[in-house]
Design a protein around this motif. Sequence first.
Motif, PDB file in Angstrom:
ATOM      1  N   LEU A 161       0.841  -1.189   0.000  1.00 56.90           N
ATOM      2  CA  LEU A 161       0.000   0.000   0.000  1.00 56.90           C
ATOM      3  C   LEU A 161       0.879   1.243   0.000  1.00 56.90           C
ATOM      4  O   LEU A 161       1.731   1.423   0.871  1.00 56.90           O
ATOM      5  CB  LEU A 161      -0.909  -0.012   1.233  1.00 56.90           C
ATOM      6  CG  LEU A 161      -1.997   1.064   1.295  1.00 56.90           C
ATOM      7  CD1 LEU A 161      -2.990   0.887   0.153  1.00 56.90           C
ATOM      8  CD2 LEU A 161      -2.723   1.001   2.643  1.00 56.90           C
ATOM      9  N   VAL A 162       0.660   2.113  -0.997  1.00 56.58           N
ATOM     10  CA  VAL A 162       1.456   3.332  -1.151  1.00 56.58           C
ATOM     11  C   VAL A 162       0.546   4.543  -0.962  1.00 56.58           C
ATOM     12  O   VAL A 162      -0.528   4.624  -1.563  1.00 56.58           O
ATOM     13  CB  VAL A 162       2.115   3.389  -2.544  1.00 56.58           C
ATOM     14  CG1 VAL A 162       2.874   4.707  -2.727  1.00 56.58           C
ATOM     15  CG2 VAL A 162       3.041   2.195  -2.744  1.00 56.58           C
ATOM     16  N   GLU A 163       0.972   5.475  -0.130  1.00 55.33           N
ATOM     17  CA  GLU A 163       0.180   6.676   0.135  1.00 55.33           C
ATOM     18  C   GLU A 163       0.375   7.701  -0.977  1.00 55.33           C
ATOM     19  O   GLU A 163       1.495   8.062  -1.329  1.00 55.33           O
ATOM     20  CB  GLU A 163       0.605   7.279   1.472  1.00 55.33           C
ATOM     21  CG  GLU A 163      -0.162   8.537   1.850  1.00 55.33           C
ATOM     22  CD  GLU A 163       0.317   9.122   3.165  1.00 55.33           C
ATOM     23  OE1 GLU A 163      -0.110   8.626   4.219  1.00 55.33           O
ATOM     24  OE2 GLU A 163       1.155  10.059   3.134  1.00 55.33           O
ATOM     25  N   LEU A 164      -0.742   8.188  -1.540  1.00 59.36           N
ATOM     26  CA  LEU A 164      -0.713   9.258  -2.537  1.00 59.36           C
ATOM     27  C   LEU A 164      -0.987  10.607  -1.887  1.00 59.36           C
ATOM     28  O   LEU A 164      -0.348  11.609  -2.218  1.00 59.36           O
ATOM     29  CB  LEU A 164      -1.746   8.992  -3.637  1.00 59.36           C
ATOM     30  CG  LEU A 164      -1.600   7.672  -4.394  1.00 59.36           C
ATOM     31  CD1 LEU A 164      -2.756   7.500  -5.382  1.00 59.36           C
ATOM     32  CD2 LEU A 164      -0.265   7.605  -5.120  1.00 59.36           C
ATOM     33  N   LYS A 165      -1.982  10.641  -0.993  1.00 60.14           N
ATOM     34  CA  LYS A 165      -2.290  11.829  -0.202  1.00 60.14           C
ATOM     35  C   LYS A 165      -2.565  11.389   1.227  1.00 60.14           C
ATOM     36  O   LYS A 165      -3.367  10.474   1.456  1.00 60.14           O
ATOM     37  CB  LYS A 165      -3.523  12.559  -0.755  1.00 60.14           C
ATOM     38  CG  LYS A 165      -3.245  13.473  -1.924  1.00 60.14           C
ATOM     39  CD  LYS A 165      -4.457  14.357  -2.206  1.00 60.14           C
ATOM     40  CE  LYS A 165      -4.170  15.323  -3.344  1.00 60.14           C
ATOM     41  NZ  LYS A 165      -5.341  16.215  -3.606  1.00 60.14           N
ATOM     42  N   GLY A 166      -1.918  12.048   2.164  1.00 64.79           N
ATOM     43  CA  GLY A 166      -2.076  11.682   3.560  1.00 64.79           C
ATOM     44  C   GLY A 166      -3.439  12.063   4.116  1.00 64.79           C
ATOM     45  O   GLY A 166      -4.207  12.812   3.493  1.00 64.79           O
ATOM     46  N   VAL A 167      -3.723  11.562   5.304  1.00 62.27           N
ATOM     47  CA  VAL A 167      -5.020  11.781   5.946  1.00 62.27           C
ATOM     48  C   VAL A 167      -5.295  13.269   6.122  1.00 62.27           C
ATOM     49  O   VAL A 167      -4.429  14.050   6.497  1.00 62.27           O
ATOM     50  CB  VAL A 167      -5.076  11.033   7.300  1.00 62.27           C
ATOM     51  CG1 VAL A 167      -3.980  11.495   8.243  1.00 62.27           C
ATOM     52  CG2 VAL A 167      -6.441  11.188   7.953  1.00 62.27           C
ATOM     53  N   ASP A 168      -6.554  13.658   5.797  1.00 64.72           N
ATOM     54  CA  ASP A 168      -6.948  15.061   5.862  1.00 64.72           C
ATOM     55  C   ASP A 168      -8.455  15.131   6.060  1.00 64.72           C
ATOM     56  O   ASP A 168      -9.157  14.110   5.919  1.00 64.72           O
ATOM     57  CB  ASP A 168      -6.544  15.771   4.565  1.00 64.72           C
ATOM     58  CG  ASP A 168      -6.513  17.295   4.702  1.00 64.72           C
ATOM     59  OD1 ASP A 168      -6.769  17.802   5.814  1.00 64.72           O
ATOM     60  OD2 ASP A 168      -6.225  17.972   3.697  1.00 64.72           O
ATOM     61  N   VAL A 169      -8.965  16.309   6.372  1.00 63.30           N
ATOM     62  CA  VAL A 169     -10.411  16.522   6.448  1.00 63.30           C
ATOM     63  C   VAL A 169     -10.782  17.529   5.375  1.00 63.30           C
ATOM     64  O   VAL A 169     -10.175  18.602   5.275  1.00 63.30           O
ATOM     65  CB  VAL A 169     -10.851  16.987   7.852  1.00 63.30           C
ATOM     66  CG1 VAL A 169     -10.137  18.255   8.287  1.00 63.30           C
ATOM     67  CG2 VAL A 169     -12.358  17.148   7.933  1.00 63.30           C
ATOM     68  N   VAL A 170     -11.755  17.163   4.502  1.00 67.48           N
ATOM     69  CA  VAL A 170     -12.097  17.984   3.335  1.00 67.48           C
ATOM     70  C   VAL A 170     -13.613  18.011   3.148  1.00 67.48           C
ATOM     71  O   VAL A 170     -14.347  17.158   3.667  1.00 67.48           O
ATOM     72  CB  VAL A 170     -11.437  17.432   2.047  1.00 67.48           C
ATOM     73  CG1 VAL A 170      -9.922  17.462   2.161  1.00 67.48           C
ATOM     74  CG2 VAL A 170     -11.922  16.016   1.753  1.00 67.48           C
TER      75      VAL A 170
END
Length: 266
Positions: A161-170
């Motif tokens: 598993l590769v992260e493209l965008k880290g955890v965020d609130v949108v």
Amino acid sequence: PEWYVMFYIRYRTSIWKIRKNSWGVDKIMKVLGIDTSSLATSVAVIEDNKLICEYTINTKKTHSQKLMPMIENMLNISDLNINEIDLIAVCEGPGSFTGLRIAMATAKAIAHVNNLPIVGVNSVELLAGNMNLCDKKICSILDAQRTQVYMGQYKFENNRLVELKGVDVVEIDELIEELKNTNEEWIIVGEAVYKYEDKIKDISNIHVPAPSHNVSKASSLCSIAIEKYNNNIDVYDCYSINPLYIRKSQAEVQYDEKMKRLNDGK
């Protein structure tokens, strides 16, 4: 409350004949996963990448009512003893503030009594782990209230598993528009897909997986934790790991607003 969880764990583990472990284990054998970050409560044990047992309940019954009986019942029916566990995997958030604290207190108590390491896995990373071997990009979403979602974007490369965008609130509308405009195929996964399915269903490049994939699973949590432990990523002891909140709780927001009104009135 957290003090009760700590007391209960210490009491039960004394009955379970706890051993004291060193962390000098070259290869993790048995991993206990604990997740209460969303509506679902999920626990599992994986041994050498083999799923031994998993117990998930996705109801409105509180995590404090479900979690400890689930761990006990799962271990008992699987003929496992808590002193056989080598590593604790816990979902650190974001998610339900109360739920995060319950899982974290439980993981810390078990780790403290057994002298075990803890690996933290965030909740959107965990959901992406449900989509193992998926050849599309993955966007995990959890309800953050107020038309917002917690999200993270991932893909699998060479079975990792590769992260493209880290955890965020949108804002959910902004996220959907972003995914739509990429002209790439996306899998959008997580409990929030049901809240916003009317916004998602007619977009041709966004796909929703089967219901079994949209619930956080402790088995996925354990698998990610093993990979992280082997690479010394997000490995903690019982004193250093903490929940990942991302933003203030509703109570904190209301308190800040109240204090602002009081200060403005002076």
